[in-house]
Scaffold this motif. Structure first.
Motif, PDB file in Angstrom:
ATOM      1  N   GLY A 163      12.053  23.369 -15.086  1.00 10.99           N
ATOM      2  CA  GLY A 163      11.089  22.349 -15.500  1.00 10.99           C
ATOM      3  C   GLY A 163       9.670  22.617 -15.047  1.00 10.99           C
ATOM      4  N   ASP A 202       6.235  21.702 -17.200  1.00 12.34           N
ATOM      5  CA  ASP A 202       5.217  20.754 -16.746  1.00 12.34           C
ATOM      6  C   ASP A 202       3.827  21.377 -16.814  1.00 12.34           C
ATOM      7  OD1 ASP A 202       6.949  18.720 -16.292  1.00 12.34           O
ATOM      8  OD2 ASP A 202       6.364  18.378 -14.198  1.00 12.34           O
ATOM      9  N   GLN A 203       3.747  22.599 -16.338  1.00  9.89           N
ATOM     10  CA  GLN A 203       2.451  23.307 -16.350  1.00  9.89           C
ATOM     11  C   GLN A 203       1.928  23.480 -17.777  1.00  9.89           C
ATOM     12  OE1 GLN A 203       2.421  27.096 -14.397  1.00  9.89           O
ATOM     13  NE2 GLN A 203       3.254  26.223 -12.503  1.00  9.89           N
ATOM     14  N   PHE A 206       0.838  20.130 -19.166  1.00 16.21           N
ATOM     15  CA  PHE A 206      -0.366  19.673 -18.463  1.00 16.21           C
ATOM     16  C   PHE A 206      -1.624  20.385 -18.977  1.00 16.21           C
ATOM     17  CE2 PHE A 206      -3.494  19.877 -15.068  1.00 16.21           C
ATOM     18  CZ  PHE A 206      -3.566  18.553 -14.662  1.00 16.21           C
ATOM     19  N   PRO A 249      10.091  15.600 -18.314  1.00 19.91           N
ATOM     20  CA  PRO A 249       8.766  15.731 -17.689  1.00 19.91           C
ATOM     21  C   PRO A 249       8.696  14.900 -16.408  1.00 19.91           C
ATOM     22  CG  PRO A 249       8.657  14.340 -19.622  1.00 19.91           C
ATOM     23  CD  PRO A 249      10.052  14.850 -19.559  1.00 19.91           C
ATOM     24  N   SER A 250       7.911  15.387 -15.445  1.00 23.77           N
ATOM     25  CA  SER A 250       7.781  14.646 -14.176  1.00 23.77           C
ATOM     26  C   SER A 250       6.946  13.384 -14.403  1.00 23.77           C
ATOM     27  CB  SER A 250       7.112  15.525 -13.142  1.00 23.77           C
ATOM     28  OG  SER A 250       5.798  15.822 -13.570  1.00 23.77           O
ATOM     29  N   LEU A 261       3.251  13.931 -14.739  1.00 27.32           N
ATOM     30  CA  LEU A 261       2.908  14.493 -16.057  1.00 27.32           C
ATOM     31  C   LEU A 261       2.878  13.386 -17.130  1.00 27.32           C
ATOM     32  CD1 LEU A 261       2.328  17.095 -17.643  1.00 27.32           C
ATOM     33  CD2 LEU A 261       4.734  17.144 -18.253  1.00 27.32           C
ATOM     34  N   THR A 287       1.452  23.295  -9.128  1.00 24.24           N
ATOM     35  CA  THR A 287       2.406  22.219  -9.442  1.00 24.24           C
ATOM     36  C   THR A 287       1.666  20.942  -9.801  1.00 24.24           C
ATOM     37  OG1 THR A 287       2.499  21.695  -7.094  1.00 24.24           O
ATOM     38  CG2 THR A 287       4.328  23.019  -7.978  1.00 24.24           C
ATOM     39  N   ILE A 288       2.281  20.162 -10.648  1.00 21.06           N
ATOM     40  CA  ILE A 288       1.633  18.930 -11.135  1.00 21.06           C
ATOM     41  C   ILE A 288       1.986  17.784 -10.176  1.00 21.06           C
ATOM     42  CG2 ILE A 288       1.257  17.461 -13.176  1.00 21.06           C
ATOM     43  CD1 ILE A 288       0.829  20.541 -13.622  1.00 21.06           C
TER      44      ILE A 288
END
Lengths: 312, 232
Positions: B47, B51-52, B55, B133-134, B137, B195-196
Protein backbone atom coordinates in the motif's frame (compact mmCIF):
# COMPACT_ATOMS: atom_id res chain seq x y z
CA UNK A 1 -34.20 67.82 -15.34
CA UNK A 2 -32.14 64.65 -15.48
CA UNK A 3 -31.13 63.56 -18.95
CA UNK A 4 -31.03 59.86 -19.77
CA UNK A 5 -27.39 60.31 -20.78
CA UNK A 6 -25.17 63.31 -20.39
CA UNK A 7 -21.48 63.79 -21.08
CA UNK A 8 -19.39 66.82 -20.29
CA UNK A 9 -16.07 67.22 -22.12
CA UNK A 10 -15.65 63.46 -22.07
CA UNK A 11 -12.18 62.42 -23.16
CA UNK A 12 -10.52 59.05 -23.34
CA UNK A 13 -7.00 58.41 -24.48
CA UNK A 14 -5.05 55.20 -24.98
CA UNK A 15 -1.40 56.22 -24.79
CA UNK A 16 -0.85 58.71 -27.59
CA UNK A 17 -4.18 57.90 -29.25
CA UNK A 18 -7.23 59.97 -28.39
CA UNK A 19 -10.27 57.75 -28.87
CA UNK A 20 -12.82 60.29 -27.61
CA UNK A 21 -12.06 64.00 -27.38
CA UNK A 22 -14.06 66.59 -25.44
CA UNK A 23 -17.42 65.01 -26.17
CA UNK A 24 -20.34 66.93 -24.69
CA UNK A 25 -23.84 65.71 -25.44
CA UNK A 26 -27.13 64.89 -23.81
CA UNK A 27 -29.74 62.31 -24.70
CA UNK A 28 -33.34 62.66 -23.54
CA UNK A 29 -35.46 59.86 -22.15
CA UNK A 30 -37.24 57.89 -24.89
CA UNK A 31 -35.03 59.32 -27.62
CA UNK A 32 -33.28 57.25 -30.27
CA UNK A 33 -29.89 58.87 -30.47
CA UNK A 34 -27.42 57.86 -33.15
CA UNK A 35 -23.64 58.10 -33.06
CA UNK A 36 -22.32 58.03 -36.59
CA UNK A 37 -18.80 57.83 -37.81
CA UNK A 38 -16.31 55.73 -39.72
CA UNK A 39 -14.45 52.81 -38.15
CA UNK A 40 -12.17 54.08 -35.41
CA UNK A 41 -14.30 57.17 -34.79
CA UNK A 42 -14.63 56.27 -31.11
CA UNK A 43 -18.19 54.91 -31.08
CA UNK A 44 -17.42 51.67 -29.22
CA UNK A 45 -15.26 53.52 -26.71
CA UNK A 46 -18.20 55.84 -25.96
CA UNK A 47 -20.45 52.82 -25.24
CA UNK A 48 -17.81 51.25 -23.01
CA UNK A 49 -17.39 54.54 -21.13
CA UNK A 50 -21.14 54.83 -20.64
CA UNK A 51 -21.28 51.36 -19.11
CA UNK A 52 -18.34 51.95 -16.78
CA UNK A 53 -16.13 49.36 -18.45
CA UNK A 54 -13.68 52.11 -19.33
CA UNK A 55 -12.99 55.17 -17.21
CA UNK A 56 -12.72 58.63 -18.74
CA UNK A 57 -9.28 60.22 -18.94
CA UNK A 58 -10.98 63.59 -18.51
CA UNK A 59 -14.49 64.94 -18.28
CA UNK A 60 -17.62 63.45 -16.77
CA UNK A 61 -20.63 61.44 -17.78
CA UNK A 62 -23.90 60.38 -16.22
CA UNK A 63 -26.54 57.82 -17.03
CA UNK A 64 -29.79 58.83 -15.35
CA UNK A 65 -27.73 61.01 -13.03
CA UNK A 66 -25.39 58.18 -12.01
CA UNK A 67 -21.68 58.06 -12.69
CA UNK A 68 -20.84 54.75 -14.44
CA UNK A 69 -17.42 54.67 -12.80
CA UNK A 70 -18.48 55.08 -9.17
CA UNK A 71 -21.99 53.62 -9.49
CA UNK A 72 -21.11 50.91 -12.03
CA UNK A 73 -23.46 48.09 -10.89
CA UNK A 74 -26.38 50.53 -10.53
CA UNK A 75 -25.80 51.97 -14.00
CA UNK A 76 -25.37 48.53 -15.56
CA UNK A 77 -28.63 47.31 -14.06
CA UNK A 78 -30.35 50.17 -15.95
CA UNK A 79 -28.62 49.50 -19.26
CA UNK A 80 -28.73 46.78 -21.86
CA UNK A 81 -25.84 46.44 -24.26
CA UNK A 82 -25.54 44.86 -27.65
CA UNK A 83 -21.79 44.74 -28.27
CA UNK A 84 -20.19 45.10 -31.66
CA UNK A 85 -19.58 41.36 -32.07
CA UNK A 86 -22.20 39.72 -29.90
CA UNK A 87 -21.37 36.15 -29.04
CA UNK A 88 -23.38 33.62 -27.10
CA UNK A 89 -22.83 30.46 -25.14
CA UNK A 90 -23.14 28.21 -28.15
CA UNK A 91 -23.45 24.99 -26.20
CA UNK A 92 -26.46 26.34 -24.32
CA UNK A 93 -29.93 26.74 -25.76
CA UNK A 94 -31.52 30.11 -26.52
CA UNK A 95 -33.67 29.75 -23.42
CA UNK A 96 -30.68 28.87 -21.23
CA UNK A 97 -28.71 31.84 -22.60
CA UNK A 98 -31.52 34.26 -21.85
CA UNK A 99 -32.24 32.75 -18.45
CA UNK A 100 -28.60 33.12 -17.48
CA UNK A 101 -28.50 36.81 -18.38
CA UNK A 102 -31.87 37.53 -16.85
CA UNK A 103 -30.87 35.92 -13.54
CA UNK A 104 -27.54 37.67 -13.57
CA UNK A 105 -29.22 41.02 -14.21
CA UNK A 106 -31.56 40.57 -11.28
CA UNK A 107 -34.87 39.50 -12.85
CA UNK A 108 -36.91 38.00 -10.01
CA UNK A 109 -37.02 34.21 -10.02
CA UNK A 110 -40.83 34.03 -10.15
CA UNK A 111 -40.92 36.30 -13.24
CA UNK A 112 -38.05 34.57 -14.98
CA UNK A 113 -39.74 31.89 -17.14
CA UNK A 114 -42.41 34.29 -18.39
CA UNK A 115 -39.97 37.07 -19.12
CA UNK A 116 -37.64 34.76 -21.04
CA UNK A 117 -40.55 33.31 -23.03
CA UNK A 118 -41.85 36.82 -23.76
CA UNK A 119 -38.46 37.80 -25.18
CA UNK A 120 -38.20 34.63 -27.26
CA UNK A 121 -41.63 35.35 -28.73
CA UNK A 122 -40.92 39.04 -29.31
CA UNK A 123 -37.80 38.18 -31.28
CA UNK A 124 -39.35 35.27 -33.16
CA UNK A 125 -37.21 32.61 -31.53
CA UNK A 126 -39.87 30.66 -29.64
CA UNK A 127 -39.74 27.68 -32.02
CA UNK A 128 -35.99 27.36 -31.49
CA UNK A 129 -36.08 28.10 -27.75
CA UNK A 130 -34.59 24.76 -26.77
CA UNK A 131 -32.10 24.41 -29.62
CA UNK A 132 -28.40 24.98 -29.08
CA UNK A 133 -27.38 28.48 -30.14
CA UNK A 134 -24.39 27.03 -32.04
CA UNK A 135 -26.79 26.00 -34.80
CA UNK A 136 -28.40 29.42 -35.22
CA UNK A 137 -27.97 31.67 -38.27
CA UNK A 138 -26.22 35.03 -37.85
CA UNK A 139 -29.54 36.88 -37.98
CA UNK A 140 -31.02 34.66 -35.27
CA UNK A 141 -27.95 35.17 -33.09
CA UNK A 142 -28.30 38.92 -33.52
CA UNK A 143 -31.98 38.76 -32.51
CA UNK A 144 -31.03 36.66 -29.51
CA UNK A 145 -28.39 39.24 -28.60
CA UNK A 146 -31.05 41.96 -28.74
CA UNK A 147 -33.34 39.84 -26.58
CA UNK A 148 -30.49 39.36 -24.14
CA UNK A 149 -29.88 43.12 -23.96
CA UNK A 150 -33.56 43.68 -23.19
CA UNK A 151 -34.42 40.76 -20.97
CA UNK A 152 -34.04 42.74 -17.73
CA UNK A 153 -36.08 45.68 -19.09
CA UNK A 154 -33.30 48.27 -19.10
CA UNK A 155 -34.06 51.98 -19.27
CA UNK A 156 -31.32 52.58 -21.82
CA UNK A 157 -30.33 50.33 -24.65
CA UNK A 158 -26.86 50.63 -26.17
CA UNK A 159 -26.62 49.13 -29.62
CA UNK A 160 -23.20 48.93 -31.21
CA UNK A 161 -23.52 48.20 -34.93
CA UNK A 162 -26.65 46.06 -34.51
CA UNK A 163 -26.91 45.08 -38.17
CA UNK A 164 -23.22 44.70 -39.02
CA UNK A 165 -22.59 41.63 -41.15
CA UNK A 166 -26.27 40.75 -41.58
CA UNK A 167 -27.90 40.13 -44.95
CA UNK A 168 -30.48 42.79 -45.99
CA UNK A 169 -33.44 40.69 -44.85
CA UNK A 170 -32.02 39.97 -41.41
CA UNK A 171 -30.87 43.60 -41.07
CA UNK A 172 -34.37 44.85 -41.84
CA UNK A 173 -35.83 42.49 -39.26
CA UNK A 174 -33.45 43.83 -36.61
CA UNK A 175 -34.14 47.45 -37.62
CA UNK A 176 -37.89 46.88 -37.42
CA UNK A 177 -37.50 45.43 -33.94
CA UNK A 178 -35.43 48.40 -32.78
CA UNK A 179 -38.00 50.82 -34.22
CA UNK A 180 -40.78 48.96 -32.44
CA UNK A 181 -38.90 48.97 -29.14
CA UNK A 182 -38.30 52.68 -29.18
CA UNK A 183 -41.68 53.79 -30.50
CA UNK A 184 -43.90 51.46 -28.48
CA UNK A 185 -41.97 51.07 -25.26
CA UNK A 186 -40.48 54.56 -25.09
CA UNK A 187 -37.05 53.20 -24.32
CA UNK A 188 -33.97 55.36 -24.72
CA UNK A 189 -31.80 53.91 -27.46
CA UNK A 190 -28.18 54.87 -28.04
CA UNK A 191 -27.31 53.55 -31.48
CA UNK A 192 -23.75 53.41 -32.80
CA UNK A 193 -23.64 52.74 -36.48
CA UNK A 194 -22.01 53.55 -39.77
CA UNK A 195 -25.11 52.38 -41.58
CA UNK A 196 -26.58 55.74 -42.59
CA UNK A 197 -29.81 54.32 -43.92
CA UNK A 198 -30.41 52.62 -40.59
CA UNK A 199 -29.65 55.83 -38.69
CA UNK A 200 -32.01 57.85 -40.89
CA UNK A 201 -34.74 55.29 -40.33
CA UNK A 202 -34.38 55.02 -36.58
CA UNK A 203 -32.78 58.08 -35.03
CA UNK A 204 -34.47 61.19 -33.65
CA UNK A 205 -31.10 62.92 -33.42
CA UNK A 206 -27.61 62.05 -34.49
CA UNK A 207 -24.09 63.01 -33.50
CA UNK A 208 -21.28 62.62 -35.99
CA UNK A 209 -17.85 61.67 -34.78
CA UNK A 210 -14.54 61.44 -36.51
CA UNK A 211 -11.33 60.43 -34.77
CA UNK A 212 -13.06 60.90 -31.45
CA UNK A 213 -14.18 64.45 -32.15
CA UNK A 214 -17.77 65.58 -32.36
CA UNK A 215 -18.32 67.15 -35.77
CA UNK A 216 -22.04 67.88 -35.58
CA UNK A 217 -25.16 67.02 -33.62
CA UNK A 218 -28.89 67.52 -34.17
CA UNK A 219 -31.89 66.25 -36.11
CA UNK A 220 -31.31 65.55 -39.79
CA UNK A 221 -33.39 68.62 -40.65
CA UNK A 222 -31.35 70.85 -38.33
CA UNK A 223 -28.10 69.60 -39.79
CA UNK A 224 -29.41 70.01 -43.35
CA UNK A 225 -30.45 73.60 -42.79
CA UNK A 226 -27.10 74.39 -41.24
CA UNK A 227 -25.20 72.97 -44.21
CA UNK A 228 -27.43 74.16 -47.02
CA UNK A 229 -28.82 77.54 -46.08
CA UNK A 230 -31.16 77.50 -49.07
CA UNK A 231 -33.58 74.77 -50.04
CA UNK A 232 -34.24 73.49 -53.54
CA UNK A 233 -37.89 73.13 -54.57
CA UNK A 234 -39.04 71.34 -57.72
CA UNK A 235 -42.28 72.59 -59.24
CA UNK A 236 -43.96 70.57 -62.04
CA UNK A 237 -46.52 72.44 -64.11
CA UNK A 238 -49.36 71.29 -66.35
CA UNK A 239 -49.02 74.29 -68.71
CA UNK A 240 -46.14 76.79 -69.18
CA UNK A 241 -46.07 79.53 -66.61
CA UNK A 242 -47.01 83.06 -67.75
CA UNK A 243 -43.79 85.15 -67.98
CA UNK A 244 -45.06 87.85 -65.62
CA UNK A 245 -45.53 85.24 -62.87
CA UNK A 246 -41.91 84.17 -63.27
CA UNK A 247 -40.76 87.78 -63.04
CA UNK A 248 -42.92 88.28 -59.99
CA UNK A 249 -41.41 85.21 -58.30
CA UNK A 250 -37.90 86.55 -58.98
CA UNK A 251 -38.75 89.70 -57.13
CA UNK A 252 -39.86 87.97 -53.94
CA UNK A 253 -37.64 88.17 -50.87
CA UNK A 254 -35.79 84.90 -50.12
CA UNK A 255 -36.62 83.23 -53.43
CA UNK A 256 -34.41 82.69 -56.48
CA UNK A 257 -35.02 80.82 -59.72
CA UNK A 258 -32.39 78.16 -60.31
CA UNK A 259 -33.80 76.95 -63.64
CA UNK A 260 -37.00 77.50 -65.55
CA UNK A 261 -38.06 74.98 -68.19
CA UNK A 262 -41.58 75.46 -69.65
CA UNK A 263 -43.12 72.76 -67.44
CA UNK A 264 -40.55 72.47 -64.70
CA UNK A 265 -39.16 75.06 -62.31
CA UNK A 266 -36.39 74.69 -59.80
CA UNK A 267 -36.51 77.37 -57.13
CA UNK A 268 -34.16 78.09 -54.26
CA UNK A 269 -35.94 79.25 -51.15
CA UNK A 270 -34.29 80.48 -48.00
CA UNK A 271 -36.61 78.63 -45.68
CA UNK A 272 -39.29 75.99 -45.81
CA UNK A 273 -42.02 78.43 -44.66
CA UNK A 274 -41.78 80.30 -47.98
CA UNK A 275 -43.02 77.33 -50.04
CA UNK A 276 -46.79 77.91 -49.43
CA UNK A 277 -46.35 81.52 -50.53
CA UNK A 278 -44.66 80.40 -53.76
CA UNK A 279 -47.54 78.02 -54.48
CA UNK A 280 -50.05 80.75 -53.78
CA UNK A 281 -48.27 83.21 -56.13
CA UNK A 282 -48.12 80.68 -58.98
CA UNK A 283 -51.75 79.68 -58.61
CA UNK A 284 -52.80 83.32 -58.26
CA UNK A 285 -50.95 84.17 -61.50
CA UNK A 286 -52.77 81.44 -63.42
CA UNK A 287 -50.18 78.67 -63.16
CA UNK A 288 -51.39 75.07 -62.96
CA UNK A 289 -49.30 73.06 -60.52
CA UNK A 290 -49.05 69.29 -60.79
CA UNK A 291 -46.53 68.71 -58.03
CA UNK A 292 -44.36 70.68 -55.59
CA UNK A 293 -41.52 68.81 -53.96
CA UNK A 294 -38.98 70.40 -51.67
CA UNK A 295 -35.74 68.55 -51.97
CA UNK A 296 -35.12 66.44 -48.86
CA UNK A 297 -31.49 65.71 -48.17
CA UNK A 298 -30.66 62.21 -47.11
CA UNK A 299 -28.59 61.56 -44.03
CA UNK A 300 -25.96 60.20 -46.39
CA UNK A 301 -25.63 63.59 -48.12
CA UNK A 302 -25.54 65.33 -44.73
CA UNK A 303 -22.95 62.88 -43.41
CA UNK A 304 -20.56 63.26 -46.31
CA UNK A 305 -20.95 67.03 -46.34
CA UNK A 306 -20.05 67.11 -42.63
CA UNK A 307 -17.15 64.69 -42.97
CA UNK A 308 -15.91 66.85 -45.88
CA UNK A 309 -16.01 69.91 -43.63
CA UNK A 310 -19.01 71.77 -45.08
CA UNK A 311 -20.53 72.21 -41.65
CA UNK A 312 -20.75 75.73 -40.21
CA UNK B 1 -29.67 33.49 -6.46
CA UNK B 2 -26.25 34.85 -5.65
CA UNK B 3 -24.50 36.26 -8.75
CA UNK B 4 -21.43 34.13 -8.15
CA UNK B 5 -23.48 30.93 -8.05
CA UNK B 6 -25.35 31.90 -11.22
CA UNK B 7 -22.03 32.14 -13.06
CA UNK B 8 -20.78 28.92 -11.44
CA UNK B 9 -23.91 27.03 -12.47
CA UNK B 10 -23.56 28.25 -16.05
CA UNK B 11 -19.89 27.20 -16.21
CA UNK B 12 -20.66 23.70 -14.90
CA UNK B 13 -23.46 23.30 -17.41
CA UNK B 14 -21.23 24.45 -20.26
CA UNK B 15 -18.34 22.19 -19.31
CA UNK B 16 -20.63 19.19 -19.05
CA UNK B 17 -21.87 19.96 -22.56
CA UNK B 18 -18.35 20.32 -24.01
CA UNK B 19 -18.01 16.78 -25.27
CA UNK B 20 -14.57 17.25 -26.85
CA UNK B 21 -13.05 18.76 -23.73
CA UNK B 22 -14.64 16.15 -21.50
CA UNK B 23 -13.44 13.36 -23.77
CA UNK B 24 -9.87 14.74 -23.68
CA UNK B 25 -10.04 14.94 -19.90
CA UNK B 26 -11.30 11.37 -19.53
CA UNK B 27 -8.70 10.00 -21.94
CA UNK B 28 -6.04 11.83 -19.97
CA UNK B 29 -7.33 10.36 -16.72
CA UNK B 30 -7.33 6.85 -18.13
CA UNK B 31 -3.93 7.11 -19.79
CA UNK B 32 -1.99 8.83 -17.01
CA UNK B 33 -3.93 7.37 -14.08
CA UNK B 34 -3.99 3.86 -15.50
CA UNK B 35 -0.42 3.66 -16.76
CA UNK B 36 1.08 5.31 -13.71
CA UNK B 37 -0.68 2.92 -11.37
CA UNK B 38 0.31 -0.05 -13.51
CA UNK B 39 3.97 0.92 -13.60
CA UNK B 40 4.07 1.67 -9.87
CA UNK B 41 2.27 -1.43 -8.73
CA UNK B 42 4.09 -3.84 -10.97
CA UNK B 43 7.48 -2.55 -9.77
CA UNK B 44 6.71 -2.56 -6.03
CA UNK B 45 3.93 -4.21 -4.05
CA UNK B 46 2.00 -3.07 -0.98
CA UNK B 47 0.00 0.00 0.00
CA UNK B 48 2.94 2.41 0.50
CA UNK B 49 3.69 3.06 -3.16
CA UNK B 50 -0.02 3.34 -3.89
CA UNK B 51 -0.45 6.06 -1.26
CA UNK B 52 2.53 7.91 -2.70
CA UNK B 53 1.17 7.61 -6.23
CA UNK B 54 -2.26 8.91 -5.29
CA UNK B 55 -0.80 11.69 -3.14
CA UNK B 56 1.40 13.06 -5.92
CA UNK B 57 -0.37 12.14 -9.13
CA UNK B 58 -3.98 13.00 -8.28
CA UNK B 59 -3.39 16.73 -7.55
CA UNK B 60 -1.40 17.02 -10.79
CA UNK B 61 -4.26 15.39 -12.69
CA UNK B 62 -6.65 17.80 -10.95
CA UNK B 63 -4.52 20.76 -11.95
CA UNK B 64 -4.54 19.52 -15.54
CA UNK B 65 -8.35 19.27 -15.50
CA UNK B 66 -8.48 22.77 -14.07
CA UNK B 67 -6.21 24.00 -16.85
CA UNK B 68 -8.31 22.29 -19.51
CA UNK B 69 -11.60 23.67 -18.24
CA UNK B 70 -10.35 27.13 -17.31
CA UNK B 71 -9.27 27.64 -20.91
CA UNK B 72 -12.93 27.15 -21.83
CA UNK B 73 -14.30 29.35 -19.09
CA UNK B 74 -11.86 32.25 -19.21
CA UNK B 75 -9.72 32.31 -22.32
CA UNK B 76 -12.28 31.13 -24.84
CA UNK B 77 -14.83 33.64 -23.57
CA UNK B 78 -12.29 36.38 -23.85
CA UNK B 79 -11.25 35.39 -27.35
CA UNK B 80 -14.89 35.22 -28.44
CA UNK B 81 -15.63 38.62 -26.88
CA UNK B 82 -18.53 37.27 -24.80
CA UNK B 83 -16.71 38.34 -21.66
CA UNK B 84 -17.61 41.94 -22.56
CA UNK B 85 -21.29 41.10 -22.21
CA UNK B 86 -20.58 39.72 -18.74
CA UNK B 87 -18.67 42.88 -17.85
CA UNK B 88 -21.70 44.93 -18.91
CA UNK B 89 -23.83 43.12 -16.33
CA UNK B 90 -24.40 44.41 -12.80
CA UNK B 91 -22.12 41.70 -11.39
CA UNK B 92 -18.76 42.74 -10.00
CA UNK B 93 -15.60 41.43 -11.58
CA UNK B 94 -14.84 39.51 -8.40
CA UNK B 95 -18.22 37.77 -8.52
CA UNK B 96 -17.63 36.81 -12.15
CA UNK B 97 -14.13 35.53 -11.39
CA UNK B 98 -15.19 33.56 -8.30
CA UNK B 99 -18.22 32.11 -10.08
CA UNK B 100 -16.00 30.88 -12.87
CA UNK B 101 -13.45 29.43 -10.44
CA UNK B 102 -16.18 27.47 -8.63
CA UNK B 103 -17.78 26.41 -11.91
CA UNK B 104 -14.48 25.07 -13.25
CA UNK B 105 -13.29 23.53 -9.98
CA UNK B 106 -16.41 21.39 -9.41
CA UNK B 107 -16.22 19.31 -12.63
CA UNK B 108 -12.40 19.26 -12.53
CA UNK B 109 -12.51 17.90 -8.99
CA UNK B 110 -15.20 15.38 -9.96
CA UNK B 111 -12.99 13.99 -12.71
CA UNK B 112 -10.00 14.01 -10.39
CA UNK B 113 -11.88 11.86 -7.88
CA UNK B 114 -12.74 9.58 -10.76
CA UNK B 115 -9.02 9.34 -11.54
CA UNK B 116 -8.27 8.49 -7.90
CA UNK B 117 -10.99 5.82 -7.94
CA UNK B 118 -9.55 4.40 -11.16
CA UNK B 119 -6.05 4.21 -9.73
CA UNK B 120 -7.30 2.56 -6.53
CA UNK B 121 -9.57 0.16 -8.42
CA UNK B 122 -6.81 -0.85 -10.79
CA UNK B 123 -4.40 -1.36 -7.92
CA UNK B 124 -6.85 -3.63 -6.12
CA UNK B 125 -7.61 -5.64 -9.21
CA UNK B 126 -3.87 -6.25 -9.78
CA UNK B 127 -2.93 -6.97 -6.20
CA UNK B 128 -3.57 -10.21 -4.36
CA UNK B 129 -4.51 -8.31 -1.22
CA UNK B 130 -7.01 -5.51 -0.62
CA UNK B 131 -5.29 -2.13 -0.80
CA UNK B 132 -7.03 0.61 1.11
CA UNK B 133 -5.90 4.24 1.10
CA UNK B 134 -4.64 5.54 4.45
CA UNK B 135 -6.73 8.04 6.42
CA UNK B 136 -4.29 10.93 5.82
CA UNK B 137 -4.52 10.21 2.09
CA UNK B 138 -8.33 10.27 2.20
CA UNK B 139 -8.17 13.61 4.02
CA UNK B 140 -5.72 14.83 1.36
CA UNK B 141 -8.11 13.82 -1.43
CA UNK B 142 -11.08 15.58 0.13
CA UNK B 143 -9.43 18.79 1.38
CA UNK B 144 -6.11 19.64 -0.23
CA UNK B 145 -6.83 18.44 -3.74
CA UNK B 146 -9.95 20.60 -4.36
CA UNK B 147 -8.19 23.60 -2.83
CA UNK B 148 -5.17 23.09 -5.08
CA UNK B 149 -7.43 22.85 -8.12
CA UNK B 150 -9.36 25.99 -7.09
CA UNK B 151 -6.12 27.93 -6.49
CA UNK B 152 -4.71 26.86 -9.87
CA UNK B 153 -7.93 27.65 -11.70
CA UNK B 154 -8.11 31.03 -9.98
CA UNK B 155 -4.54 31.83 -10.91
CA UNK B 156 -4.98 30.69 -14.49
CA UNK B 157 -8.23 32.61 -14.82
CA UNK B 158 -6.59 35.71 -13.43
CA UNK B 159 -3.70 35.43 -15.89
CA UNK B 160 -5.94 34.62 -18.85
CA UNK B 161 -8.18 37.62 -18.18
CA UNK B 162 -5.28 39.94 -17.57
CA UNK B 163 -3.03 39.00 -20.46
CA UNK B 164 -3.34 39.56 -24.18
CA UNK B 165 -3.62 36.82 -26.77
CA UNK B 166 0.12 36.43 -27.45
CA UNK B 167 1.03 36.35 -23.77
CA UNK B 168 -1.68 33.77 -23.18
CA UNK B 169 -0.24 31.57 -25.93
CA UNK B 170 3.17 31.72 -24.27
CA UNK B 171 1.55 31.00 -20.89
CA UNK B 172 -0.20 27.94 -22.34
CA UNK B 173 3.07 26.48 -23.58
CA UNK B 174 4.70 27.10 -20.21
CA UNK B 175 1.81 25.41 -18.39
CA UNK B 176 1.84 22.36 -20.65
CA UNK B 177 5.59 21.89 -20.12
CA UNK B 178 5.21 22.39 -16.37
CA UNK B 179 2.41 19.82 -16.24
CA UNK B 180 4.37 17.25 -18.23
CA UNK B 181 7.31 17.82 -15.90
CA UNK B 182 5.10 17.42 -12.83
CA UNK B 183 3.44 14.29 -14.16
CA UNK B 184 6.69 12.56 -14.93
CA UNK B 185 8.69 13.82 -11.95
CA UNK B 186 6.11 14.11 -9.18
CA UNK B 187 7.02 10.87 -7.46
CA UNK B 188 10.73 11.29 -7.97
CA UNK B 189 10.58 14.72 -6.33
CA UNK B 190 9.47 13.20 -3.04
CA UNK B 191 11.75 10.14 -3.07
CA UNK B 192 10.89 6.50 -2.44
CA UNK B 193 11.14 6.60 1.39
CA UNK B 194 8.46 9.26 1.59
CA UNK B 195 5.37 8.36 3.67
CA UNK B 196 2.01 10.09 3.77
CA UNK B 197 1.59 11.20 7.36
CA UNK B 198 -0.81 13.71 8.93
CA UNK B 199 2.04 16.22 9.07
CA UNK B 200 2.62 15.90 5.33
CA UNK B 201 -1.07 16.22 4.60
CA UNK B 202 -1.41 19.17 6.99
CA UNK B 203 1.55 20.92 5.37
CA UNK B 204 0.20 20.46 1.85
CA UNK B 205 -3.20 21.69 3.02
CA UNK B 206 -1.55 24.80 4.48
CA UNK B 207 0.26 25.40 1.18
CA UNK B 208 -3.03 25.00 -0.75
CA UNK B 209 -4.83 27.47 1.54
CA UNK B 210 -2.00 29.99 1.26
CA UNK B 211 -2.01 29.65 -2.52
CA UNK B 212 -5.76 30.20 -2.60
CA UNK B 213 -5.51 33.29 -0.40
CA UNK B 214 -2.67 34.67 -2.55
CA UNK B 215 -4.69 34.05 -5.73
CA UNK B 216 -7.72 35.72 -4.24
CA UNK B 217 -5.59 38.69 -3.19
CA UNK B 218 -4.18 38.97 -6.70
CA UNK B 219 -7.65 39.55 -8.17
CA UNK B 220 -7.57 43.10 -6.83
CA UNK B 221 -5.23 43.82 -9.74
CA UNK B 222 -7.84 42.72 -12.25
CA UNK B 223 -9.96 45.45 -13.76
CA UNK B 224 -12.60 45.56 -16.43
CA UNK B 225 -10.62 48.06 -18.45
CA UNK B 226 -7.61 45.79 -18.70
CA UNK B 227 -9.79 42.86 -19.78
CA UNK B 228 -11.68 44.78 -22.43
CA UNK B 229 -8.52 46.34 -23.86
CA UNK B 230 -6.90 42.92 -24.27
CA UNK B 231 -9.88 41.33 -26.04
CA UNK B 232 -8.44 40.32 -29.42
Amino acid sequence: MTHAIETDHLTRTFGAITAVANLSLSVEEGEVFGILGPNGAGKTTVVRLMNGILSPSQGKLWVYGKDPVSDGPEVRSMTGVLTESPSHYERLTARQNLTFYATMSGVAEEKLPNRVWEMLQLFGLEKRADDLVGGFSKGMKQRLALARALVHEPKVLFLDEPTAGLDPGAAKQVDDLIAELSRQEGRTVFLCTHNLHEAQLLCDRVAMLNQGRLLAMGTIQELTSRIWQVMSVDVDLLTPLPSDVLEHLKGLEGIAIESAAPLHLILRVRQRDLIPMVVQEIVHGGGEIVRVSPREYSLEEVYFAIQKGDFT
Amino acid sequence: MNGMLIVAQKEIRQILKSRNVLASAIIFVIVFGGFSSLSTLTSEGGGGPLDQLVFTLVPVLGIFMGYLFSSQAFLREKQGGIVETLLCSPLSLREIWMGKVIGVTVPAYGLTLLAAALILGLANSLSQMTLLPSLPLIAHLFTTVPLFIAATVGLLGFAQLLLGLRENQILNFAIIFALIFLLTMSQALFGSGFTISWVVVGSSLAIAILLLIATSWLTRFLDKERIVITIP
